[in-house]
Design an enzyme around this catalytic site. Structure first.
Site, PDB file in Angstrom:
ATOM      1  N   ILE A 106      33.845  36.983  40.047  1.00  9.79           N
ATOM      2  CA  ILE A 106      34.656  35.580  40.167  1.00  9.79           C
ATOM      3  C   ILE A 106      35.920  35.969  39.839  1.00  9.79           C
ATOM      4  O   ILE A 106      36.482  36.563  38.868  1.00  9.79           O
ATOM      5  CB  ILE A 106      34.206  34.589  39.686  1.00  9.79           C
ATOM      6  CG1 ILE A 106      35.047  33.357  40.395  1.00  9.79           C
ATOM      7  CG2 ILE A 106      34.005  34.593  38.029  1.00  9.79           C
ATOM      8  CD1 ILE A 106      34.037  31.922  39.891  1.00  9.79           C
ATOM      9  N   CYS A 107      37.059  35.463  40.615  1.00  8.64           N
ATOM     10  CA  CYS A 107      38.425  35.313  40.270  1.00  8.64           C
ATOM     11  C   CYS A 107      39.188  36.763  40.245  1.00  8.64           C
ATOM     12  O   CYS A 107      39.203  37.411  41.526  1.00  8.64           O
ATOM     13  CB  CYS A 107      38.599  34.505  39.245  1.00  8.64           C
ATOM     14  SG  CYS A 107      40.462  33.960  38.660  1.00  8.64           S
ATOM     15  N   HIS A 108      39.465  37.102  39.298  1.00  9.25           N
ATOM     16  CA  HIS A 108      40.259  38.607  39.187  1.00  9.25           C
ATOM     17  C   HIS A 108      39.148  39.364  38.985  1.00  9.25           C
ATOM     18  O   HIS A 108      39.344  40.968  38.926  1.00  9.25           O
ATOM     19  CB  HIS A 108      41.448  38.660  38.120  1.00  9.25           C
ATOM     20  CG  HIS A 108      42.441  37.966  38.488  1.00  9.25           C
ATOM     21  ND1 HIS A 108      42.620  36.655  38.346  1.00  9.25           N
ATOM     22  CD2 HIS A 108      43.621  38.426  38.823  1.00  9.25           C
ATOM     23  CE1 HIS A 108      43.661  36.012  38.854  1.00  9.25           C
ATOM     24  NE2 HIS A 108      44.470  37.400  39.053  1.00  9.25           N
TER      25      HIS A 108
END
Length: 182
Positions: A106-108
């Site tokens: 998730i995300c980065h």
């Protein structure tokens, strides 16, 4: 059926992106281990400042992908930036793909997947900041709350955690995916 999930993180992970999946996994009666290059504890980043410390269950040199049913890669800016240049972390991640096991990032977090060389030709999402990096590495990036591709689960931001957690559990229940490979 009892499952064991590895959550790979180091200092600077986005707190909700580790705590929320961990709680969700444990609500299913499964085990979630925080795996890190460091022993002791690792410090979270909570949106705009340092957060709580989380105890590390096992260090990378104490585990292998065969010990677990799936892998979770939380984001944050600092955490994936450190892990994507750690050869032990990259080997650990690649092993999940080689064993056809679910991986959720998730995300980065997908930055780690770029350096592990497992995104080419795969459909995924991430925080918009790294979308060009993923496309340049050959990924088919899309701006969606959650994307699933043969056991690879990805989401954009903490707002997407409910969908991310639900798909993670679904993929773990399905087990190995033949299309989940390096």
């Amino acid at each position: 059926m009892s499952k064991k999930i590895a959550i790979l993180a180091t200092h600077g992970f986005e707190e909700s992106e580790l705590s929320s999946p961990k709680e969700h996994i444990e609500q299913h009666g499964w085990t979630a281990h925080i795996i890190s290059p460091e022993s002791g504890s690792i410090k979270a980043w909570a949106e705009k400042d340092w957060g709580k410390e989380y105890p590390v269950d096992k260090t990378l040199d104490e585990v292998s992908a065969s010990d677990y049913d799936a892998l979770v890669l939380p984001g944050g800016v600092i955490n994936p930036d450190k892990l994507r240049v750690n050869e032990s972390a990259l080997s650990f991640v690649k092993d999940f793909f080689q064993q056809h096991k679910p991986v959720a990032a998730i995300c980065h977090g997908p930055q780690i997947l770029i350096n592990a060389e497992v995104v080419e030709g795969r459909k995924l999402t991430s925080v918009k900041n790294i979308s060009a990096d993923l496309k340049n590495a050959g990924a088919n990036w899309e701006d969606s709350e959650v994307v699933v591709d043969q056991g690879l689960v990805t989401s954009r931001t903490p707002e997407d955690l409910p969908a991310f957690n639900a798909k993670l559990v679904e993929e773990v229940k399905e087990g190995k995916h033949s299309g989940q490979t390096v």
